[in-house]
Design a protein around this motif. Structure first.
Motif, PDB file in Angstrom:
ATOM      1  N   ILE A 366      45.907  40.250  22.607  1.00  0.00           N
ATOM      2  CA  ILE A 366      45.642  39.744  21.780  1.00  0.00           C
ATOM      3  C   ILE A 366      45.082  40.088  20.033  1.00  0.00           C
ATOM      4  CG2 ILE A 366      44.523  37.775  20.714  1.00  0.00           C
ATOM      5  CD1 ILE A 366      44.856  36.294  23.301  1.00  0.00           C
ATOM      6  N   LYS A 367      45.412  40.212  19.764  1.00  0.00           N
ATOM      7  CA  LYS A 367      45.004  41.028  18.031  1.00  0.00           C
ATOM      8  C   LYS A 367      44.672  40.304  17.155  1.00  0.00           C
ATOM      9  CE  LYS A 367      46.739  45.143  18.668  1.00  0.00           C
ATOM     10  NZ  LYS A 367      47.443  46.710  18.229  1.00  0.00           N
ATOM     11  N   VAL A 368      43.540  40.447  16.553  1.00  0.00           N
ATOM     12  CA  VAL A 368      43.451  39.615  15.303  1.00  0.00           C
ATOM     13  C   VAL A 368      43.048  40.453  13.895  1.00  0.00           C
ATOM     14  CG1 VAL A 368      41.554  37.845  14.245  1.00  0.00           C
ATOM     15  CG2 VAL A 368      41.548  38.088  16.861  1.00  0.00           C
ATOM     16  N   ASP A 369      43.574  39.870  12.321  1.00  0.00           N
ATOM     17  CA  ASP A 369      43.146  40.930  11.650  1.00  0.00           C
ATOM     18  C   ASP A 369      42.831  39.257  10.259  1.00  0.00           C
ATOM     19  OD1 ASP A 369      45.453  39.791  10.944  1.00  0.00           O
ATOM     20  OD2 ASP A 369      46.599  41.488  11.344  1.00  0.00           O
ATOM     21  N   GLU A 370      42.624  40.605   9.438  1.00  0.00           N
ATOM     22  CA  GLU A 370      42.396  39.224   8.796  1.00  0.00           C
ATOM     23  C   GLU A 370      43.610  39.627   7.197  1.00  0.00           C
ATOM     24  OE1 GLU A 370      38.208  37.485   6.014  1.00  0.00           O
ATOM     25  OE2 GLU A 370      38.361  38.916   7.434  1.00  0.00           O
ATOM     26  N   THR A 371      43.732  38.130   6.970  1.00  0.00           N
ATOM     27  CA  THR A 371      44.305  38.764   5.144  1.00  0.00           C
ATOM     28  C   THR A 371      43.866  37.254   4.080  1.00  0.00           C
ATOM     29  OG1 THR A 371      46.867  38.469   4.937  1.00  0.00           O
ATOM     30  CG2 THR A 371      46.225  37.153   6.545  1.00  0.00           C
ATOM     31  N   GLU A 372      43.483  38.165   2.819  1.00  0.00           N
ATOM     32  CA  GLU A 372      42.752  37.250   1.651  1.00  0.00           C
ATOM     33  C   GLU A 372      41.855  36.237   2.417  1.00  0.00           C
ATOM     34  OE1 GLU A 372      46.341  35.408   0.271  1.00  0.00           O
ATOM     35  OE2 GLU A 372      46.854  37.418  -0.819  1.00  0.00           O
ATOM     36  N   ASP A 373      42.807  34.483   2.558  1.00  0.00           N
ATOM     37  CA  ASP A 373      40.873  34.069   3.000  1.00  0.00           C
ATOM     38  C   ASP A 373      41.971  33.270   4.517  1.00  0.00           C
ATOM     39  OD1 ASP A 373      43.519  32.551   1.725  1.00  0.00           O
ATOM     40  OD2 ASP A 373      42.476  30.622   0.876  1.00  0.00           O
ATOM     41  N   LYS A 374      42.435  33.773   4.997  1.00  0.00           N
ATOM     42  CA  LYS A 374      42.932  33.312   6.209  1.00  0.00           C
ATOM     43  C   LYS A 374      42.955  34.268   7.237  1.00  0.00           C
ATOM     44  CE  LYS A 374      46.326  29.561   4.378  1.00  0.00           C
ATOM     45  NZ  LYS A 374      47.660  29.286   4.086  1.00  0.00           N
TER      46      LYS A 374
END
Length: 454
Positions: A366-374
């Motif tokens: 499981i990985k988490v990344d951020e894109t713009e406002d999400k």
């Protein structure tokens, strides 16, 4: 009485009544105006006679003097105070007027009287008669010409009314058809649907936006929706029946085997109990998923709130590892608040992790990344993967990539799609055959908490 006939009857009757009312008003108003005008002319004529007689003071009033003023269509009469007539002078053909009753009028009087069925203008004016006595000069004129004109007007109004009824009847007939035809078409269509069991739409011509057009359009949209729901229900029941048939058959077979030889063979007993238990669990999971999917028809109850993503993932992953004894590797992330429904997001993650466990042997990542406002959560496995064709079908209900597997019902990803739509998330799948699959969940960042139904 049918609606179309009622519309035609009431519309025609109302307009005929209005035509008669208008024609009567026109006739009586015009007749009053004409009679008043003739009476006024007669009154002016009588006043002129009295004035001219009074001006000729050198001559005593007499019948010879009044003869010059006798109208051709009337009579001049002088009535004394004792009620006797001193003078009776008539025009040509008006002798019948002398036979009519009369009496002395003290004051000036003017009205319309009927003699032998013919209206006459009657005017009585005081006059100084012979020897200085007061008498009443009474001038009577026939209004037969006026009556004839009014009779012609009456005939014209009757003819016009009758002629107006014809197009009125045709327009009322057209109006009744215009209103009743869509309703009649709706009734026929509903009867055909009831009789045949097949969904059918109303054929309605025209581009008007009136209530009838809206009714037909609404009915057609309702039929389309009903047909779509019916087909979904039919397909859903068919697929559910197919999926439930296998575990029920297994349970029935092992139960029959236990009934025949269960007490004699310990291994057979254990095998049967294990199989029945496994199939019962599978049926329970399938039933739960069916109920969750059916709940979508009643709308999801969603409570969106701001949650800290890192602690949430930590708790969810730990629960999954404990329940399924499967390693899940995930990277720690910074403190990020996302806007979502906690319970439904947890259920969504369980579905993707369960699929990763089912179709792979190694650890789940499981990985988490951020894109713009999400914020995007990736769940990756290194399992069997899928082809492009299979990837297009995985969200269909009851579809399974590996049909040889008895574990699962093919409802998980369909449920995941419904859950994601409910909480405002976006889900995507990427996969390569033989290399594994990655499921991505795109979540909005934190905002204000609120409760809604979708």
């Amino acid at each position: 009485m049918k609606l179309g006939n009622r519309i035609q009857f009431y519309t025609t009757g109302l307009f005929i009544f209005l035509l008669l009312l208008i024609s009567s008003a026109v006739y009586f108003s015009f007749s009053k105006i004409v009679y008043d005008s003739d009476l006024q002319e007669t009154q002016q004529e009588a006043e002129r006679i009295v004035t001219e007689i009074n001006e000729r003071s050198e001559d005593a009033p007499s019948a010879e003097l009044l003869r010059a003023y006798v109208p051709g269509n009337g009579m001049i009469r002088v009535v004394l105070q004792d009620g006797t007539a001193d003078v009776n002078l008539t025009g040509g053909g008006q002798q019948y007027l002398t036979d009519q009753t009369y009496h002395y009028e003290e004051r000036e009087k003017a009205d319309v009287r009927s003699y032998q069925g013919v209206p006459h203008a009657f005017v009585s004016i005081p006059i100084i008669w012979t020897n200085g006595n007061i008498a009443a000069l009474q001038l009577t004129q026939s209004l037969e010409t006026t009556e004839d004109n009014l009779s012609i007007l009456q005939i014209v109004l009757v003819i016009v009314t009758i002629l107006a009824i014809v197009p009125l009847f045709l327009s009322a007939h057209f109006l009744s058809k215009l209103i009743a035809n869509p309703i009649r078409s709706l009734i026929v269509t509903m009867q055909e649907i009831r009789g045949s069991g097949q969904f059918k739409q109303i054929t309605y011509e025209g581009n008007s936006k009136d209530e009838l057009s809206q009714m037909a359009d609404t009915f057609n949209k309702m039929i389309v929706q009903l047909e779509d729901n019916y087909q979904k229900q039919e397909q859903f029941v068919s697929n559910a029946s197919h999926e439930l048939k296998t575990p029920l058959t297994v349970i029935e077979s092992y139960a029959s085997l236990l009934k025949r030889r269960g007490t004699q063979d310990e291994d057979l007993f254990q095998e049967s109990v294990e199989a029945i238990h496994s199939e019962a669990k599978r049926m329970r999971e399938l039933t739960q998923q069916l109920l969750l999917l059916a709940k979508q028809e009643e709308k999801w109850n969603v409570y969106l709130e701001s949650i800290a993503l890192s602690p949430f993932l930590n708790t969810t992953v730990a629960s999954f590892e404990h329940a399924y004894h499967r390693q899940v590797d995930w990277e720690g992330i910074k403190e990020i608040q996302v806007q979502t429904d906690e319970q439904k997001l947890k259920q969504l993650l369980y579905i993707f992790m369960y699929n990763a466990r089912k179709y792979s042997e190694g650890p789940i990542i499981i990985k988490v990344d951020e894109t713009e406002d999400k914020e995007r959560i990736h769940i990756t496995d290194k399992g069997m993967g899928m082809t492009e064709e299979e990837l297009d079908k995985v969200f269909d209900r009851f579809y399974q990539v590996d049909q040889s597997r008895t574990e699962g019902s093919g409802l998980g990803l369909s449920l995941a799609k419904e859950l994601a739509q409910a909480i405002g998330a976006e889900i995507t799948l990427s996969s390569q055959k033989g290399k594994g699959t990655t499921a991505s969940i795109l979540l909005p960042l934190s905002g204000n908490s609120h409760f809604w139904k979708v």
